[in-house]
Design a protein around this motif. Sequence first.
Motif, PDB file in Angstrom:
ATOM      1  N   ALA B 149       0.836  -1.202   0.000  1.00  8.92           N
ATOM      2  CA  ALA B 149       0.000   0.000   0.000  1.00  8.92           C
ATOM      3  C   ALA B 149       0.872   1.254   0.000  1.00  8.92           C
ATOM      4  O   ALA B 149       0.615   2.217  -0.739  1.00  8.92           O
ATOM      5  CB  ALA B 149      -0.926  -0.009   1.203  1.00  8.92           C
ATOM      6  N   LEU B 150       1.930   1.217   0.829  1.00  9.52           N
ATOM      7  CA  LEU B 150       2.837   2.362   0.849  1.00  9.52           C
ATOM      8  C   LEU B 150       3.534   2.519  -0.501  1.00  9.52           C
ATOM      9  O   LEU B 150       3.724   3.631  -0.992  1.00  9.52           O
ATOM     10  CB  LEU B 150       3.875   2.189   1.962  1.00  9.52           C
ATOM     11  N   GLY B 151       3.899   1.379  -1.085  1.00  7.76           N
ATOM     12  CA  GLY B 151       4.573   1.405  -2.390  1.00  7.76           C
ATOM     13  C   GLY B 151       3.701   2.030  -3.455  1.00  7.76           C
ATOM     14  O   GLY B 151       4.155   2.884  -4.227  1.00  7.76           O
ATOM     15  N   ILE B 152       2.448   1.628  -3.477  1.00  6.60           N
ATOM     16  CA  ILE B 152       1.515   2.184  -4.477  1.00  6.60           C
ATOM     17  C   ILE B 152       1.379   3.694  -4.289  1.00  6.60           C
ATOM     18  O   ILE B 152       1.398   4.471  -5.246  1.00  6.60           O
ATOM     19  CB  ILE B 152       0.130   1.481  -4.333  1.00  6.60           C
ATOM     20  N   LEU B 153       1.288   4.122  -3.031  1.00  9.57           N
ATOM     21  CA  LEU B 153       1.156   5.554  -2.766  1.00  9.57           C
ATOM     22  C   LEU B 153       2.384   6.313  -3.239  1.00  9.57           C
ATOM     23  O   LEU B 153       2.284   7.384  -3.833  1.00  9.57           O
ATOM     24  CB  LEU B 153       0.940   5.800  -1.269  1.00  9.57           C
ATOM     25  N   LYS B 154       3.547   5.724  -2.988  1.00  9.67           N
ATOM     26  CA  LYS B 154       4.791   6.378  -3.410  1.00  9.67           C
ATOM     27  C   LYS B 154       4.853   6.462  -4.943  1.00  9.67           C
ATOM     28  O   LYS B 154       5.259   7.481  -5.495  1.00  9.67           O
ATOM     29  CB  LYS B 154       6.008   5.602  -2.882  1.00  9.67           C
ATOM     30  N   VAL B 155       4.471   5.371  -5.589  1.00  5.22           N
ATOM     31  CA  VAL B 155       4.500   5.372  -7.057  1.00  5.22           C
ATOM     32  C   VAL B 155       3.585   6.477  -7.584  1.00  5.22           C
ATOM     33  O   VAL B 155       3.968   7.262  -8.461  1.00  5.22           O
ATOM     34  CB  VAL B 155       4.079   3.991  -7.617  1.00  5.22           C
ATOM     35  N   CYS B 156       2.390   6.574  -7.000  1.00  2.00           N
ATOM     36  CA  CYS B 156       1.456   7.620  -7.429  1.00  2.00           C
ATOM     37  C   CYS B 156       2.064   8.997  -7.196  1.00  2.00           C
ATOM     38  O   CYS B 156       1.963   9.887  -8.035  1.00  2.00           O
ATOM     39  CB  CYS B 156       0.149   7.529  -6.657  1.00  2.00           C
ATOM     40  N   ASP B 157       2.670   9.159  -6.023  1.00  2.04           N
ATOM     41  CA  ASP B 157       3.198  10.459  -5.669  1.00  2.04           C
ATOM     42  C   ASP B 157       4.320  10.879  -6.617  1.00  2.04           C
ATOM     43  O   ASP B 157       4.342  12.008  -7.120  1.00  2.04           O
ATOM     44  CB  ASP B 157       3.714  10.403  -4.226  1.00  2.04           C
ATOM     45  N   ILE B 158       5.232   9.954  -6.901  1.00  2.00           N
ATOM     46  CA  ILE B 158       6.354  10.295  -7.776  1.00  2.00           C
ATOM     47  C   ILE B 158       5.861  10.516  -9.200  1.00  2.00           C
ATOM     48  O   ILE B 158       6.269  11.467  -9.867  1.00  2.00           O
ATOM     49  CB  ILE B 158       7.445   9.192  -7.726  1.00  2.00           C
ATOM     50  N   ALA B 159       4.959   9.655  -9.650  1.00  2.00           N
ATOM     51  CA  ALA B 159       4.431   9.805 -11.008  1.00  2.00           C
ATOM     52  C   ALA B 159       3.743  11.158 -11.148  1.00  2.00           C
ATOM     53  O   ALA B 159       3.922  11.869 -12.134  1.00  2.00           O
ATOM     54  CB  ALA B 159       3.454   8.676 -11.320  1.00  2.00           C
ATOM     55  N   ARG B 160       2.998  11.519 -10.124  1.00  2.00           N
ATOM     56  CA  ARG B 160       2.268  12.783 -10.159  1.00  2.00           C
ATOM     57  C   ARG B 160       3.251  13.961 -10.203  1.00  2.00           C
ATOM     58  O   ARG B 160       3.072  14.911 -10.963  1.00  2.00           O
ATOM     59  CB  ARG B 160       1.399  12.893  -8.910  1.00  2.00           C
ATOM     60  N   GLU B 161       4.292  13.846  -9.384  1.00  2.35           N
ATOM     61  CA  GLU B 161       5.283  14.923  -9.348  1.00  2.35           C
ATOM     62  C   GLU B 161       5.972  15.062 -10.712  1.00  2.35           C
ATOM     63  O   GLU B 161       6.180  16.157 -11.214  1.00  2.35           O
ATOM     64  CB  GLU B 161       6.299  14.596  -8.253  1.00  2.35           C
ATOM     65  N   LYS B 162       6.306  13.918 -11.319  1.00  2.00           N
ATOM     66  CA  LYS B 162       6.969  13.931 -12.625  1.00  2.00           C
ATOM     67  C   LYS B 162       6.063  14.574 -13.676  1.00  2.00           C
ATOM     68  O   LYS B 162       6.513  15.404 -14.468  1.00  2.00           O
ATOM     69  CB  LYS B 162       7.283  12.493 -13.065  1.00  2.00           C
ATOM     70  N   VAL B 163       4.825  14.144 -13.679  1.00  2.00           N
ATOM     71  CA  VAL B 163       3.905  14.644 -14.706  1.00  2.00           C
ATOM     72  C   VAL B 163       3.660  16.140 -14.512  1.00  2.00           C
ATOM     73  O   VAL B 163       3.655  16.917 -15.467  1.00  2.00           O
ATOM     74  CB  VAL B 163       2.577  13.851 -14.676  1.00  2.00           C
ATOM     75  N   ASN B 164       3.514  16.539 -13.250  1.00  3.84           N
ATOM     76  CA  ASN B 164       3.316  17.958 -12.977  1.00  3.84           C
ATOM     77  C   ASN B 164       4.524  18.787 -13.403  1.00  3.84           C
ATOM     78  O   ASN B 164       4.376  19.861 -13.964  1.00  3.84           O
ATOM     79  CB  ASN B 164       3.075  18.187 -11.482  1.00  3.84           C
ATOM     80  N   LYS B 165       5.690  18.267 -13.126  1.00  2.20           N
ATOM     81  CA  LYS B 165       6.908  19.017 -13.430  1.00  2.20           C
ATOM     82  C   LYS B 165       7.100  19.152 -14.940  1.00  2.20           C
ATOM     83  O   LYS B 165       7.464  20.211 -15.436  1.00  2.20           O
ATOM     84  CB  LYS B 165       8.106  18.309 -12.799  1.00  2.20           C
ATOM     85  N   ALA B 166       6.843  18.061 -15.653  1.00  2.23           N
ATOM     86  CA  ALA B 166       7.055  18.094 -17.105  1.00  2.23           C
ATOM     87  C   ALA B 166       6.025  18.980 -17.798  1.00  2.23           C
ATOM     88  O   ALA B 166       6.307  19.553 -18.840  1.00  2.23           O
ATOM     89  CB  ALA B 166       6.979  16.678 -17.671  1.00  2.23           C
ATOM     90  N   ALA B 167       4.864  19.105 -17.199  1.00  2.00           N
ATOM     91  CA  ALA B 167       3.809  19.984 -17.724  1.00  2.00           C
ATOM     92  C   ALA B 167       3.506  19.728 -19.200  1.00  2.00           C
ATOM     93  O   ALA B 167       3.409  20.660 -19.985  1.00  2.00           O
ATOM     94  CB  ALA B 167       4.172  21.441 -17.493  1.00  2.00           C
ATOM     95  N   VAL B 168       3.405  18.485 -19.567  1.00  4.83           N
ATOM     96  CA  VAL B 168       3.008  18.179 -20.943  1.00  4.83           C
ATOM     97  C   VAL B 168       1.676  17.421 -20.947  1.00  4.83           C
ATOM     98  O   VAL B 168       1.471  16.516 -21.717  1.00  4.83           O
ATOM     99  CB  VAL B 168       4.079  17.373 -21.711  1.00  4.83           C
ATOM    100  N   PHE B 169       0.789  17.816 -20.040  1.00  6.02           N
ATOM    101  CA  PHE B 169      -0.512  17.147 -20.017  1.00  6.02           C
ATOM    102  C   PHE B 169      -1.622  18.180 -20.039  1.00  6.02           C
ATOM    103  O   PHE B 169      -1.438  19.332 -19.680  1.00  6.02           O
ATOM    104  CB  PHE B 169      -0.642  16.259 -18.783  1.00  6.02           C
ATOM    105  N   GLU B 170      -2.758  17.722 -20.499  1.00  4.95           N
ATOM    106  CA  GLU B 170      -3.967  18.537 -20.467  1.00  4.95           C
ATOM    107  C   GLU B 170      -5.011  17.708 -19.743  1.00  4.95           C
ATOM    108  O   GLU B 170      -4.773  16.541 -19.424  1.00  4.95           O
ATOM    109  CB  GLU B 170      -4.429  18.854 -21.891  1.00  4.95           C
ATOM    110  N   GLU B 171      -6.171  18.281 -19.511  1.00  2.00           N
ATOM    111  CA  GLU B 171      -7.152  17.579 -18.689  1.00  2.00           C
ATOM    112  C   GLU B 171      -7.542  16.220 -19.274  1.00  2.00           C
ATOM    113  O   GLU B 171      -7.945  15.326 -18.555  1.00  2.00           O
ATOM    114  CB  GLU B 171      -8.388  18.440 -18.481  1.00  2.00           C
ATOM    115  N   GLU B 172      -7.414  16.078 -20.602  1.00  2.00           N
ATOM    116  CA  GLU B 172      -7.797  14.803 -21.193  1.00  2.00           C
ATOM    117  C   GLU B 172      -6.747  13.722 -20.963  1.00  2.00           C
ATOM    118  O   GLU B 172      -7.002  12.543 -21.171  1.00  2.00           O
ATOM    119  CB  GLU B 172      -8.071  14.954 -22.688  1.00  2.00           C
ATOM    120  N   ASP B 173      -5.538  14.138 -20.535  1.00  2.00           N
ATOM    121  CA  ASP B 173      -4.466  13.165 -20.346  1.00  2.00           C
ATOM    122  C   ASP B 173      -4.373  12.670 -18.909  1.00  2.00           C
ATOM    123  O   ASP B 173      -4.037  11.532 -18.662  1.00  2.00           O
ATOM    124  CB  ASP B 173      -3.098  13.800 -20.646  1.00  2.00           C
ATOM    125  N   PHE B 174      -4.588  13.576 -17.980  1.00  2.00           N
ATOM    126  CA  PHE B 174      -4.159  13.255 -16.623  1.00  2.00           C
ATOM    127  C   PHE B 174      -4.931  14.058 -15.596  1.00  2.00           C
ATOM    128  O   PHE B 174      -5.210  15.237 -15.805  1.00  2.00           O
ATOM    129  CB  PHE B 174      -2.661  13.576 -16.511  1.00  2.00           C
TER     130      PHE B 174
END
Lengths: 112, 738
Positions: B149-174
């Motif tokens: 459960a902790l692992g899944i949360l961490k994966v979500c958190d890092i993925a979210r941080e990466k996607v936010n930082k890269a800023a190549v998404f729109e509402e239809e993507d993420f």
Amino acid sequence: MATMIEENGPSTHEQSGVSPSYQARQKLEGLLNKNMRIRMTDGRTLVGLFLCTDRDCNVILGSAQEFLKSTDTFSQGEPRVLGLAMIPGHHVVSIEVEADSLEDAQGFGVNH
Amino acid sequence: MVMKSAVEDDDAGWGLGIPEKMKNNANWVDITHEFKGACKELNLGELLHDKLFGLFEAMSAIEMMDPKMDAGMIGNQVNRKVLNFEQAIKEEAIKVKDLSLPELIGIIDTCFCCLITWLEGHSLAQTVFTCLYVHNPDLIEEPALKAFALGILKVCDIAREKVNKAAVFEEEDFQAMTYGFKMANNVTDLRVTGMLKDVEDELQRKVKSTRIRQGEQRDPEVEREHQQFLALFNRIKFMRLLLTALITFTKKETSSVGEAQKLVVQAADLLSAIHSSIQHGIQSQNDTTKGDHPIMMGFEPLVNQRLLPPTFPRYAKIIKREDMVAYFSKLIDRVKTVCDVINTTNLHGILDFFCEFSEQSPCVLSRSLLQTTFLIDNKKVFGTHLMQDMIKDALRYFVSPPVLSHKCCLFNNHQAKDYIDSFVTHCSRPFCSLIQIHGHNRARQRDKLGHILEEFATLQDEAEKVDAALHSLLMKLEPQRQHLACLGTWILYHNLRIMIQYLLSGFELELYSMHEYYYIYWYLSEFLYAWLMSTLSRADSSQMAEERLMEEQVKGRSSKKTKKKKKVRPLSKEITMSQAYQNMCAGMYKTMVALDMDGKVRKPQFELDSEQVRYEHRFAPFNSVVTPPPVHYIQFKEMSDLKKYNPPPGSTDLYLAASKHFQQAKLILENVPSPDPEVNRILKVAKPNIVVTKLLAGGHKKDTKVLPEFDFSAHKYFPWSKSSDSALRERQKVIPMA
């Protein structure tokens, strides 16, 4: 008078004719932009500003909030903001307005 | 009886502060009967509304009790109690310890499916957080599940941080919203991977102890347990590797990318074992035929229903477990590809890498990882090179401008240095944006490419000024050398590439109608590709001039002959490809004009617009570009007027000409030394088109009014005509196409 199709919106001009349909419109127009509480068939209650209705009693509420099952107490958690919501007439169980808003809307809450 | 309210009038509070009003004021009067009666008096179709509220506003209202729009409705219709994690524990609806192996496997697999569904653009509240365990891993007593459960949360958190930082998404993507959920921030990454590793080691021991021993009579019960331990072990290990790979990506050193690549490869190795053990996990229990969602222990799809905004009604369809492994393996393939970017050093190569990667329409996570790998914390490329240096290298590679040559007096000239440095600095932001654009989804890319042309137009202007200034400096210092249109050529090259990509992507996105094809292909073949080729050959000759100078200098010092073998020109491949593309476009253009002459292109009844309006709309973004100047509709009509030829060509002549263009494209491509997949894709279209246009020239199906159909399946920019499909097949029997 009965065939007159009222231009929608609160009419300011004074009409002397007292046809039932004219009276009905006057009543409803008096309620426009007033707070309204509608209970739906599934037990939820919506509170919002009355904006629009039609012959089938479909009602549109503005800035609507959704309350779960209870009618008088709002103990069931926080309301959920819905914004603009249309309640189909056949799902309307009861309609309530605040007492003070009836002052402007003549013909409601009056025994006649 | 008139009900009089006792409370004070406050009309100002109508719009806002309703909750306060609700509490203070319970003076509600029931008017149901009168209201309904009054409504009946209205005419059919008549709306009673305020002056400021009309049908248009009414359209945007959400419809209550509509299953697609009313998110709150689902929760009320389901005949079960929706419990949150704490309540579920209290009511013993959920186990936090002594879970059986099939339960653990089932929960883990469902979590993986939720994770994938989230990565595909659904909200966390409707995916990962339908799993009650991740709401508060501290309450879980089972170590494997807690670590997971902790692992899944961490994966979500890092993925979210990466996607936010890269800023190549729109509402239809993420959906980046976390709805206030805690993403295991109180535990360090290292602690979580450590916990996963401990669980993994423990499971490995269990796997070993249940392993078959020599000469042992195998108890099927033990064998099944062994399989289940193994299944759980593989899942925990996969989780750990996935998490570790993502953590590695957050490190700043380039070497970490290679490390991440190794980790995802290891994770990929576990996938087939995971796939074959899916059946060991428990499945959802309830009856889903009555419209309820499938639920299993630990999951409550409705637990977050009230967190969702009203316009968020969709119930996220979680992907099936059977598809989970296939998705992971594709994701890992993409991540592996992303890691390869660090092996590309040239800016042009990197740009090509981004274009090619984007062509597979990759997921938002891999797109974001590519962005964050390229520019680490928005400063240095791969964390080591300055963007300015990359641009200088690209300039040297493309046009070899004297100002960047060690052998030129400008190289150490202060003023020249200032000029070039400020130009390169100004270039870095638009080029970073260009690379970022290629990280967006395909549809958004087109839109953004149209806008970035404005920035490149400004650069073009500056490039020409700097060229002129450098040229006059150079004339004073080294009169035998020139600095003409070096930087300008380079910017123009990028300008043209963007414009071409903008037009071509319209085919891929199916934006154009068939009657528009002819002017799009005309613009490409007669104009953009022609400009691109002259730009490339100017760059090529500029390179050669520079090389000649170098050779002379070398020769001057040592009499050794260096000019022995003919070097392959660096730009030759690109020039060849442009020729092929130009011929394909020209062939398509002529085919379209001829088809139109034969009345085989359906044209719309222009009522509210005209061809000119459409044309101008299609090329509108090019208006901000100075070089090449936009071709306006009137000019286009003049330039493409067939009457200027004597005699004007008929459809037969045009089909034949088109056929020659396709033939030419085929010839060019067949002589490409090591053909890449793109070469083969174009050839796949060019060959049948040669035949089709020849048939059409021969009068085949001239009289039928059947409209041709175009098939873009072989190549996304160039179709082949389907109408002559049957004829083509007949011909194929006679002459096999090769």
